[in-house]
Scaffold this active site. Structure first.
Site, PDB file in Angstrom:
ATOM      1  N   LYS A  91       0.857  -1.184   0.000  1.00 42.04           N
ATOM      2  CA  LYS A  91       0.000   0.000   0.000  1.00 42.04           C
ATOM      3  C   LYS A  91       0.885   1.223   0.000  1.00 42.04           C
ATOM      4  CE  LYS A  91      -4.453   1.119   0.233  1.00 42.04           C
ATOM      5  NZ  LYS A  91      -5.619   0.369  -0.244  1.00 42.04           N
TER       6      LYS A  91
HETATM    7  P1  NAD Z   1     -13.135   7.807  -2.667  1.00 46.96           P
HETATM    8  O1  NAD Z   1     -12.120   8.826  -2.277  1.00 46.96           O
HETATM    9  O2  NAD Z   1     -13.563   7.716  -4.081  1.00 46.96           O
HETATM   10  O3  NAD Z   1     -14.460   7.984  -1.770  1.00 46.96           O
HETATM   11  C1  NAD Z   1     -14.438   8.071  -0.370  1.00 46.96           C
HETATM   12  C2  NAD Z   1     -15.834   8.488   0.085  1.00 46.96           C
HETATM   13  O4  NAD Z   1     -15.871   8.477   1.515  1.00 46.96           O
HETATM   14  C3  NAD Z   1     -16.225   9.918  -0.304  1.00 46.96           C
HETATM   15  O5  NAD Z   1     -17.615   9.955  -0.591  1.00 46.96           O
HETATM   16  C4  NAD Z   1     -15.944  10.738   0.948  1.00 46.96           C
HETATM   17  O6  NAD Z   1     -16.723  11.918   1.010  1.00 46.96           O
HETATM   18  C5  NAD Z   1     -16.344   9.739   2.005  1.00 46.96           C
HETATM   19  N1  NAD Z   1     -15.729   9.983   3.311  1.00 46.96           N
HETATM   20  C6  NAD Z   1     -14.438  10.299   3.596  1.00 46.96           C
HETATM   21  N2  NAD Z   1     -14.277  10.451   4.915  1.00 46.96           N
HETATM   22  C7  NAD Z   1     -15.484  10.201   5.479  1.00 46.96           C
HETATM   23  C8  NAD Z   1     -15.972  10.185   6.798  1.00 46.96           C
HETATM   24  N3  NAD Z   1     -15.142  10.441   7.813  1.00 46.96           N
HETATM   25  N4  NAD Z   1     -17.269   9.867   7.005  1.00 46.96           N
HETATM   26  C9  NAD Z   1     -18.084   9.594   5.966  1.00 46.96           C
HETATM   27  N5  NAD Z   1     -17.696   9.586   4.685  1.00 46.96           N
HETATM   28  C10 NAD Z   1     -16.421   9.896   4.449  1.00 46.96           C
HETATM   29  O7  NAD Z   1     -12.546   6.401  -2.163  1.00 46.96           O
HETATM   30  P2  NAD Z   1     -12.968   4.933  -2.634  1.00 46.96           P
HETATM   31  O8  NAD Z   1     -11.991   4.483  -3.656  1.00 46.96           O
HETATM   32  O9  NAD Z   1     -14.429   4.879  -2.903  1.00 46.96           O
HETATM   33  O10 NAD Z   1     -12.615   4.093  -1.322  1.00 46.96           O
HETATM   34  C11 NAD Z   1     -13.534   3.950  -0.248  1.00 46.96           C
HETATM   35  C12 NAD Z   1     -13.070   2.783   0.632  1.00 46.96           C
HETATM   36  O11 NAD Z   1     -13.058   1.590  -0.157  1.00 46.96           O
HETATM   37  C13 NAD Z   1     -11.663   2.913   1.227  1.00 46.96           C
HETATM   38  O12 NAD Z   1     -11.642   2.291   2.484  1.00 46.96           O
HETATM   39  C14 NAD Z   1     -10.813   2.125   0.262  1.00 46.96           C
HETATM   40  O13 NAD Z   1      -9.605   1.673   0.848  1.00 46.96           O
HETATM   41  C15 NAD Z   1     -11.758   0.992  -0.050  1.00 46.96           C
HETATM   42  N6  NAD Z   1     -11.474   0.275  -1.286  1.00 46.96           N
HETATM   43  C16 NAD Z   1     -11.424   0.929  -2.482  1.00 46.96           C
HETATM   44  C17 NAD Z   1     -11.176   0.214  -3.661  1.00 46.96           C
HETATM   45  C18 NAD Z   1     -11.204   0.870  -5.000  1.00 46.96           C
HETATM   46  O14 NAD Z   1     -11.173   0.135  -6.000  1.00 46.96           O
HETATM   47  N7  NAD Z   1     -11.284   2.187  -5.110  1.00 46.96           N
HETATM   48  C19 NAD Z   1     -10.935  -1.170  -3.585  1.00 46.96           C
HETATM   49  C20 NAD Z   1     -11.007  -1.800  -2.349  1.00 46.96           C
HETATM   50  C21 NAD Z   1     -11.282  -1.071  -1.220  1.00 46.96           C
END
Ligand code: NAD
Length: 427
Positions: free
Chosen positions: A117
């Protein structure tokens, strides 16, 4: 009992936060598997870490300095694989935890990868595209010796996207002297991205949810869903849940949330978010805050934002029968135990959100072969892998009488430990 000679900080981490959660989970799996202190230490400790300073020339001429990290937790089953996060609260312990979860995730869905990561402590909303490009390129050049299609492959995470991956790929390729698309996944289609990657994590979350509720004889059309986080993962999950017939009753982002009994109009909500940048002020529901969303009376709760949002403070109030962890590490170890006691089924992150890394793997395979699959092929293979992994985890959980999280960890820790044993120690 754990063997006596397990270092105390591995068995019982004293610090709080995601690393403590990750280490507690691992310690539980080691104890159940009866592994010795040496194996525990190997699995608890990252193989390699790099800590870099990233000076940025701002658009107005000032210089600002950021800190960045890349952690390779384990590379015994293949190259490191894991996202790159841009978020102000990034620190090395968070990156270590996320890297460890990537190791287990790749093992549980049988991808030939280890776990890694990266992160930069920056709030991307406060910087121009040009500034973010310079940060990304400088970060990439600083960690260059550690990454590569056979060493460590990056992907988007919180605060980064396909464009960020294109900058990483370009910086890496220009320095090597030729185009190397396999150094990142989740990149735009025109530079070797894969069809279906952008929505893969969300599709996987919905496949995992369907499998979990299916064990209780339910279908998507029978359930009400609440989703915290409306970014890349949460928003597309809302779309797929709604397309599958589920009622998405509440969603939120960092600015607030919106709730409507009977279900939100998800396509109209997506338009609102496209226009305003947030779910807040959507006129098709009532405002709800993040804390209330987590304890709403729904069937399926999908945390899709940040770590540690379900903690000992609110676990007792979670009413959902299923928690499907789209985010990494949204449930603390204590909360996990509290949920298990109440019979809440938690589909753990390393299984629930593995769809992203599965299609990242497909993208990497396609890039290595320079041969591209159709969207139908990708969607079918993703679904097969998700459902196969879910069945394997459910089976071990039933057999060992443990939660899905513990089942997933037992399976993955065993696979990684097996790779260590088979390879042996050098020298
Ligand atoms: P992103 O940046 O696109 O979206 C994050 C979302 O969470 C946004 O809507 C933001 O406003 C919201 N957010 C941030 N802090 C917050 C809080 N304290 N309370 C409520 N909402 C909050 O990120 P993403 O890629 O959608 O990732 C989201 C999660 O999924 C993370 O934990 C990431 O590690 C995990 N994840 C992502 C992927 C991927 O393919 N992008 C794959 C596996 C896991």
């Amino acid at each position: 009992m754990l063997p006596d000679n397990v270092p105390a900080d591995l068995a019982q981490p004293t610090h709080a936060g995601p690393l403590a959660t990750a280490q507690t989970q691992l310690a539980g799996a080691i104890e159940r598997l009866g592994y010795d202190a040496g194996m525990h230490a190997m699995l608890a400790t990252p193989r390699r870490e790099i800590n870099v300073a990233i000076p940025l020339r701002r658009d107005d001429g000032r210089t600002e300095l950021f800190h960045g990290f890349r952690v390779q937790h384990n590379v015994s089953r293949g190259p490191g694989k894991g996202g790159l996060r841009f978020h102000p609260s990034v620190d090395v312990d968070e990156v270590r935890a996320l890297a460890m979860w990537m190791t287990w995730k790749c093992a549980v869905v049988e991808l030939p990868y280890g776990g890694a990561k990266g992160g930069v402590a920056i709030d991307p909303r406060l910087y121009s595209q040009g500034e973010l490009e310079r940060v990304t390129r400088r970060y990439t050049s600083e960690i260059m010796p550690m990454i590569g299609p056979e060493r460590d492959i990056m992907a988007p995470d919180i605060g980064t996207d396909a464009q960020t991956m294109a900058w990483v790929m370009d910086t890496y390729s220009v320095n090597k002297g030729y185009t190397i698309p396999g150094v990142v996944t989740g990149k735009p289609l025109e530079v070797g991205g894969s069809l279906g990657r952008a929505t893969a994590t969300s599709r996987g979350v919905v496949h995992a949810s369907r499998a979990a509720i299916g064990e209780a004889g339910l279908e998507l059309s029978d359930v009400r869903v609440a989703i915290q986080g409306f970014g890349k993962v949460g928003s597309n999950a809302a779309v797929f849940f709604a397309e599958g017939g589920a009622r998405v009753e509440a969603v939120s982002d960092e600015y607030g949330g919106v709730h409507r009994s009977g279900g939100l109009d998800v396509p109209r909500l997506m338009d609102h978010v496209r226009d305003t940048g947030s779910v807040v002020d959507f006129d098709g529901g009532d405002p709800i805050d993040n804390a209330a969303l987590l304890t709403l009376d729904v069937d399926v709760l999908v945390p899709a934002a940040v770590e540690g949002v379900i903690s000992s403070q609110n676990a007792a109030d979670v009413k959902a029968r299923w928690v499907v962890e789209a985010a990494n590490g949204p449930t603390t170890a204590k909360a996990d135990a509290a949920l298990a006691e109440r019979g809440t089924v938690v589909v753990p992150d390393i299984l629930a959100n593995a769809g992203g890394v599965i299609v990242s793997y497909f993208e990497w395979v396609q890039a290595q072969q320079a041969y591209w699959w159709t969207e139908v092929e990708i969607e079918q293979r993703l679904e097969e892998r998700m459902l196969h992994a879910y069945s394997a985890v459910a089976e071990i959980s039933r057999r060992e009488k443990v939660s899905l999280r513990d089942g997933a960890l037992l399976l993955s820790v065993q696979r990684v430990a097996g790779a260590h044993r088979t390879r042996g120690l050098y020298p």
